[in-house]
Design a protein around this motif. Structure first.
Motif, PDB file in Angstrom:
ATOM      1  N   ARG A  99       3.071 -13.916   3.875  1.00 25.03           N
ATOM      2  CA  ARG A  99       3.826 -15.079   3.402  1.00 25.03           C
ATOM      3  C   ARG A  99       3.123 -15.768   2.231  1.00 25.03           C
ATOM      4  N   ARG A 100       1.817 -15.846   2.308  1.00 27.85           N
ATOM      5  CA  ARG A 100       1.054 -16.491   1.243  1.00 27.85           C
ATOM      6  C   ARG A 100      -0.286 -15.776   1.139  1.00 27.85           C
ATOM      7  N   VAL A 101      -0.765 -15.586  -0.076  1.00 22.70           N
ATOM      8  CA  VAL A 101      -2.038 -14.886  -0.291  1.00 22.70           C
ATOM      9  C   VAL A 101      -2.950 -15.787  -1.115  1.00 22.70           C
ATOM     10  N   ARG A 102      -4.179 -15.919  -0.648  1.00 20.30           N
ATOM     11  CA  ARG A 102      -5.170 -16.651  -1.443  1.00 20.30           C
ATOM     12  C   ARG A 102      -6.327 -15.688  -1.744  1.00 20.30           C
ATOM     13  N   VAL A 103      -7.057 -15.982  -2.803  1.00 14.65           N
ATOM     14  CA  VAL A 103      -8.168 -15.131  -3.216  1.00 14.65           C
ATOM     15  C   VAL A 103      -9.470 -15.884  -2.980  1.00 14.65           C
ATOM     16  N   ARG A 104     -10.354 -15.288  -2.198  1.00 14.20           N
ATOM     17  CA  ARG A 104     -11.672 -15.904  -1.944  1.00 14.20           C
ATOM     18  C   ARG A 104     -12.552 -15.786  -3.189  1.00 14.20           C
ATOM     19  N   ASP A 105     -13.668 -16.492  -3.168  1.00 17.06           N
ATOM     20  CA  ASP A 105     -14.602 -16.469  -4.298  1.00 17.06           C
ATOM     21  C   ASP A 105     -15.079 -15.057  -4.610  1.00 17.06           C
ATOM     22  N   ASN A 106     -15.203 -14.209  -3.573  1.00 16.83           N
ATOM     23  CA  ASN A 106     -15.709 -12.846  -3.794  1.00 16.83           C
ATOM     24  C   ASN A 106     -14.601 -11.891  -4.257  1.00 16.83           C
ATOM     25  N   GLY A 107     -13.370 -12.418  -4.443  1.00 17.41           N
ATOM     26  CA  GLY A 107     -12.273 -11.578  -4.918  1.00 17.41           C
ATOM     27  C   GLY A 107     -11.415 -10.986  -3.806  1.00 17.41           C
ATOM     28  N   LEU A 108     -11.820 -11.200  -2.544  1.00 20.46           N
ATOM     29  CA  LEU A 108     -11.040 -10.661  -1.421  1.00 20.46           C
ATOM     30  C   LEU A 108      -9.750 -11.463  -1.264  1.00 20.46           C
ATOM     31  N   GLN A 109      -8.638 -10.746  -1.128  1.00 19.05           N
ATOM     32  CA  GLN A 109      -7.355 -11.400  -0.872  1.00 19.05           C
ATOM     33  C   GLN A 109      -7.173 -11.554   0.636  1.00 19.05           C
ATOM     34  N   VAL A 110      -6.790 -12.763   1.057  1.00 19.80           N
ATOM     35  CA  VAL A 110      -6.525 -13.046   2.463  1.00 19.80           C
ATOM     36  C   VAL A 110      -5.098 -13.579   2.548  1.00 19.80           C
ATOM     37  N   ALA A 111      -4.311 -12.968   3.424  1.00 26.60           N
ATOM     38  CA  ALA A 111      -2.900 -13.333   3.540  1.00 26.60           C
ATOM     39  C   ALA A 111      -2.631 -14.073   4.835  1.00 26.60           C
ATOM     40  N   GLU A 112      -1.688 -15.006   4.780  1.00 27.16           N
ATOM     41  CA  GLU A 112      -1.104 -15.574   5.988  1.00 27.16           C
ATOM     42  C   GLU A 112       0.052 -14.637   6.328  1.00 27.16           C
ATOM     43  N   VAL A 113      -0.020 -14.009   7.497  1.00 29.30           N
ATOM     44  CA  VAL A 113       0.954 -12.972   7.819  1.00 29.30           C
ATOM     45  C   VAL A 113       1.826 -13.331   9.016  1.00 29.30           C
ATOM     46  N   GLU A 114       3.022 -12.817   8.962  1.00 32.03           N
ATOM     47  CA  GLU A 114       3.944 -12.831  10.095  1.00 32.03           C
ATOM     48  C   GLU A 114       4.061 -11.386  10.532  1.00 32.03           C
ATOM     49  N   TRP A 115       3.866 -11.129  11.821  1.00 28.29           N
ATOM     50  CA  TRP A 115       3.951  -9.757  12.319  1.00 28.29           C
ATOM     51  C   TRP A 115       5.414  -9.355  12.464  1.00 28.29           C
ATOM     52  N   CYS A 116       5.750  -8.165  12.052  1.00 30.93           N
ATOM     53  CA  CYS A 116       7.099  -7.625  12.236  1.00 30.93           C
ATOM     54  C   CYS A 116       7.236  -7.211  13.703  1.00 30.93           C
ATOM     55  N   GLY A 117       8.440  -7.187  14.194  1.00 29.16           N
ATOM     56  CA  GLY A 117       8.670  -6.799  15.583  1.00 29.16           C
ATOM     57  C   GLY A 117       8.269  -5.360  15.845  1.00 29.16           C
ATOM     58  N   SER A 118       7.950  -5.062  17.101  1.00 33.68           N
ATOM     59  CA  SER A 118       7.632  -3.689  17.494  1.00 33.68           C
ATOM     60  C   SER A 118       8.887  -2.840  17.370  1.00 33.68           C
ATOM     61  N   ASP A 119       8.692  -1.547  17.140  1.00 30.31           N
ATOM     62  CA  ASP A 119       9.832  -0.633  17.092  1.00 30.31           C
ATOM     63  C   ASP A 119      10.461  -0.549  18.471  1.00 30.31           C
ATOM     64  N   PRO A 120      11.795  -0.653  18.552  1.00 32.17           N
ATOM     65  CA  PRO A 120      12.450  -0.511  19.854  1.00 32.17           C
ATOM     66  C   PRO A 120      12.410   0.939  20.313  1.00 32.17           C
TER      67      PRO A 120
END
Length: 196
Positions: A99-120
């Motif tokens: 949903r949203r991605v921020r970049v840490r000082d070391n260049g690593l991208q960290v995302a706020e994620v929503e998990w998709c549903g499991s496969d039925p």
């Protein structure tokens, strides 16, 4: 009706020029400090990290523009290559939407994620029987870990779709499109359309 008070989960991202699908395994060579830090954190916490397709940019250097949908990768094995670099074998598990991605000082991208549903648990429909047959022939021909799976897996619509997405010579954009579909039957419809 109560509001959802659960905070989005954060997930470190490892963008690549490839699409990891659930159940598939890939090998990685890790040498950039930001990714070595990510792997160390994952080892400590017992968690995975996110693999997303790079849409713009390179795997090394400046942060990239990556697809919003990706797959959590869990570390199955690690070692050192002949060149001294850390090597990993990771397997795709859950799909997520960043949903949203921020970049840490070391260049690593960290995302706020929503998990998709499991496969039925859905059975392969008659109109997709050709795809199950194709997968059986592919597994008979190339072997590998999935060739040892119980024969009943060939009746599982989600499993057949993911294995074909993994094994067929598709373009990354096509694999990404399959990753973003929630319905296993829609995934099989799309795979049928992609066959020559």
């Amino acid at each position: 009706m109560s509001a959802d008070t659960s905070a989005p989960e954060s997930l470190g991202l490892f963008p690549l020029h490839t699409v990891l699908v659930p159940g598939a395994a890939i090998g990685l060579r890790v040498f950039e400090p930001r990714y070595l830090d990510l792997i160390r954190d994952c080892g400590r916490s017992g968690r995975g990290f996110g693999i997303c397709l790079i849409l713009k940019g390179e795997e090394v250097g400046a942060p990239t523009t990556a697809a919003a949908y990706g797959t959590e990768a869990v570390i199955e094995d690690f070692g050192r290559g002949d060149d001294g670099l850390l090597t990993l074998r990771v397997r795709g598990t859950r799909r997520f939407h960043a949903r949203r991605v921020r970049v840490r000082d070391n260049g690593l991208q960290v995302a706020e994620v929503e998990w998709c549903g499991s496969d039925p648990d859905e059975v392969v429909r008659p109109e997709h029987g050709l795809l199950a047959t194709l997968l059986q022939q592919l597994l008979d021909h190339i072997g590998g870990e999935h060739a040892k799976a119980p024969h009943a897996r060939l009746d599982d619509a989600a499993w057949v779709g993911w294995r074909l997405a993994e094994l067929l010579p598709l373009q990354d954009a096509q694999r990404q499109e399959l990753l973003q579909l929630d319905d296993p039957h829609q995934r099989l419809d799309r795979l049928l359309a992609l066959l020559p």
